[in-house]
Design a protein around this motif. Structure first.
Motif, PDB file in Angstrom:
ATOM      1  N   GLY A  46     -16.603  -6.625  24.804  1.00  0.00           N
ATOM      2  CA  GLY A  46     -15.164  -6.635  24.600  1.00  0.00           C
ATOM      3  C   GLY A  46     -14.574  -8.023  24.759  1.00  0.00           C
ATOM      4  N   ALA A  47     -15.037  -8.753  25.779  1.00  0.00           N
ATOM      5  CA  ALA A  47     -14.529 -10.098  26.006  1.00  0.00           C
ATOM      6  C   ALA A  47     -14.893 -11.028  24.855  1.00  0.00           C
ATOM      7  N   ASP A  48     -16.118 -10.915  24.372  1.00  0.00           N
ATOM      8  CA  ASP A  48     -16.549 -11.775  23.266  1.00  0.00           C
ATOM      9  C   ASP A  48     -15.833 -11.423  21.965  1.00  0.00           C
ATOM     10  N   LEU A  49     -15.580 -10.129  21.757  1.00  0.00           N
ATOM     11  CA  LEU A  49     -14.879  -9.730  20.536  1.00  0.00           C
ATOM     12  C   LEU A  49     -13.438 -10.264  20.547  1.00  0.00           C
ATOM     13  N   ALA A  52     -13.787 -13.976  19.754  1.00  0.00           N
ATOM     14  CA  ALA A  52     -14.205 -14.247  18.376  1.00  0.00           C
ATOM     15  C   ALA A  52     -13.119 -13.910  17.362  1.00  0.00           C
ATOM     16  N   SER A  53     -12.294 -12.921  17.679  1.00  0.00           N
ATOM     17  CA  SER A  53     -11.237 -12.502  16.753  1.00  0.00           C
ATOM     18  C   SER A  53      -9.923 -13.232  17.012  1.00  0.00           C
ATOM     19  N   GLY A  54      -9.949 -14.198  17.922  1.00  0.00           N
ATOM     20  CA  GLY A  54      -8.735 -14.918  18.238  1.00  0.00           C
ATOM     21  C   GLY A  54      -7.662 -14.040  18.852  1.00  0.00           C
ATOM     22  N   GLY A  55      -8.087 -13.010  19.558  1.00  0.00           N
ATOM     23  CA  GLY A  55      -7.153 -12.090  20.196  1.00  0.00           C
ATOM     24  C   GLY A  55      -6.673 -10.968  19.312  1.00  0.00           C
ATOM     25  N   LEU A 237     -22.621   2.308  19.112  1.00  0.00           N
ATOM     26  CA  LEU A 237     -22.088   3.111  18.010  1.00  0.00           C
ATOM     27  C   LEU A 237     -20.632   2.760  17.723  1.00  0.00           C
ATOM     28  N   VAL A 238     -20.286   2.827  16.442  1.00  0.00           N
ATOM     29  CA  VAL A 238     -18.899   2.716  15.994  1.00  0.00           C
ATOM     30  C   VAL A 238     -18.592   3.961  15.170  1.00  0.00           C
ATOM     31  N   SER A 252     -18.739  -7.302  10.088  1.00  0.00           N
ATOM     32  CA  SER A 252     -19.807  -8.244  10.417  1.00  0.00           C
ATOM     33  C   SER A 252     -19.672  -8.733  11.855  1.00  0.00           C
ATOM     34  N   MET A 253     -18.463  -9.101  12.245  1.00  0.00           N
ATOM     35  CA  MET A 253     -18.231  -9.631  13.594  1.00  0.00           C
ATOM     36  C   MET A 253     -18.526  -8.577  14.651  1.00  0.00           C
ATOM     37  N   ILE A 254     -17.986  -7.377  14.474  1.00  0.00           N
ATOM     38  CA  ILE A 254     -18.183  -6.312  15.460  1.00  0.00           C
ATOM     39  C   ILE A 254     -19.644  -5.890  15.511  1.00  0.00           C
TER      40      ILE A 254
END
Length: 325
Positions: A46-49, A52-55, A237-238, A252-254
């Motif tokens: 969660g922290a990395d996402l 990476a997504s700029g918030g 899983l998503v 791709s990012m997730i």
């Protein structure tokens, strides 16, 4: 990673007909408590996402069955009521039977070998089944430690397990193994295990070394069997519905970030599993190391059942043989 990317691309096609709203605040469920390795990996994801997504994206982690048990969370994933989960492959195998192959008794020789199997292209390719069979997208594997047996009664042979009420995680591959032994497999949620051992509601448990040590299940043991008889994989899983509403960039990012963090648990268990087992041994309980021969004909009986139910089993056995050393 290429195998995962191909599977994720295929998953997008399978679920493209769904029409969810784009979610930016994701909810991720687990059954493990806050200090558990899986929960920590989820929080790190969660922290990395967010970074990476700029918030643009955030992840709220709900550990300790706050959103229900795994069967309930899988249903929520299918409807889009839950966005993500780190879940045992055990629960997934109840919907996608082929994943039972990952629980073949003694498929892995040790914890490091289990990690190599789960990181193989063969294992990763199985994830492509999930959108069609379970309505979810699998990003990658993690794991817990290999399975051991803790018994409140003396165990000197497999016959001593016959008739014992033995707590298990409820999935068919596990049920078939313990039925073949002649035990009385007793499904039970994790929070109930300590009291069940203490009051004699169960005679024995199937568990990994982390929880045997950290939750002190060994305190009620007459015998600890280090059997290493099954892997215990986890999968990131998503929800298929949520996935369909994401942009290609976000998919791709997730997908890549989640795969990285679930995979990180493999290295953690490879490092710590032997340490926990040694600590349990040092408690002075009767500690017995056994191998496949200990379980007599039960392994062959399991193989006879699952060779027809799990098409990927032969391919995984080939991988296991190729990665044994």
């Amino acid at each position: 990673m290429k195998t995962i990317s191909k599977a994720l691309a295929g998953a997008a096609l399978v679920v493209a007909s769904a029409l969810p709203a784009l979610a930016e605040e994701f909810r991720l469920g687990l059954i493990t408590p806050p200090p558990h390795i899986w929960t920590k990996a989820a929080e790190a994801f969660g922290a990395d996402l967010a970074e990476a997504s700029g918030g643009a994206h955030s992840v709220t982690v709900f550990p300790a069955r706050q959103l229900g048990n795994e069967a309930e969370m899988l249903q929520q994933l299918q409807t889009g009521a839950l966005d993500m989960a780190f879940m045992t492959v055990a629960e997934v195998s109840n919907r996608a039977t082929d994943f039972g192959a990952l629980y073949a008794p003694f498929l892995a020789n040790d914890i490091a070998h289990a990690g190599r199997i789960l990181r193989s292209d063969t294992a990763k390719a199985m994830l492509a089944q999930l959108p069609a069979t379970a309505g979810v997208v699998g990003t990658g594997y993690g794991m817990a430690g290999l399975r051991q047996i803790v018994s409140s009664k003396p165990i000197t042979s497999v016959e001593d397990l016959a008739g014992l009420k033995l707590r298990i995680t409820p999935f068919e591959a596990n049920l078939d193994f313990y039925n073949a032994i002649g035990a009385a497999p007793t499904p039970m949620p994790l929070p109930d295990v300590y009291d069940a051992l203490a009051n004699g509601q169960v005679d024995a448990i199937d568990m990994d070394s982390e929880l045997i040590w950290l939750l002190k299940y060994y305190e009620f043991s007459e015998t600890v069997l280090q059997s290493d008889h099954m892997m215990f994989p986890m999968v990131g899983l998503v929800s298929g519905r949520v996935w369909a509403g994401l942009s290609e960039e976000d998919r791709s990012m997730i997908g890549e970030l989640m795969a990285r963090h679930v995979d990180s648990t493999i290295d953690t268990y490879i490092e710590k599993d032997p340490i926990w087992l040694e600590q349990v041994r040092d408690t002075g309980r009767t500690y017995v190391e056994v191998d496949e021969d200990f379980f007599a004909d039960a392994v062959a009986e399991w193989n006879g059942i699952w060779s027809e139910r799990a098409p990927s089993l032969d391919a995984l056995r080939k991988v296991a043989a190729e990665t044994a050393n």
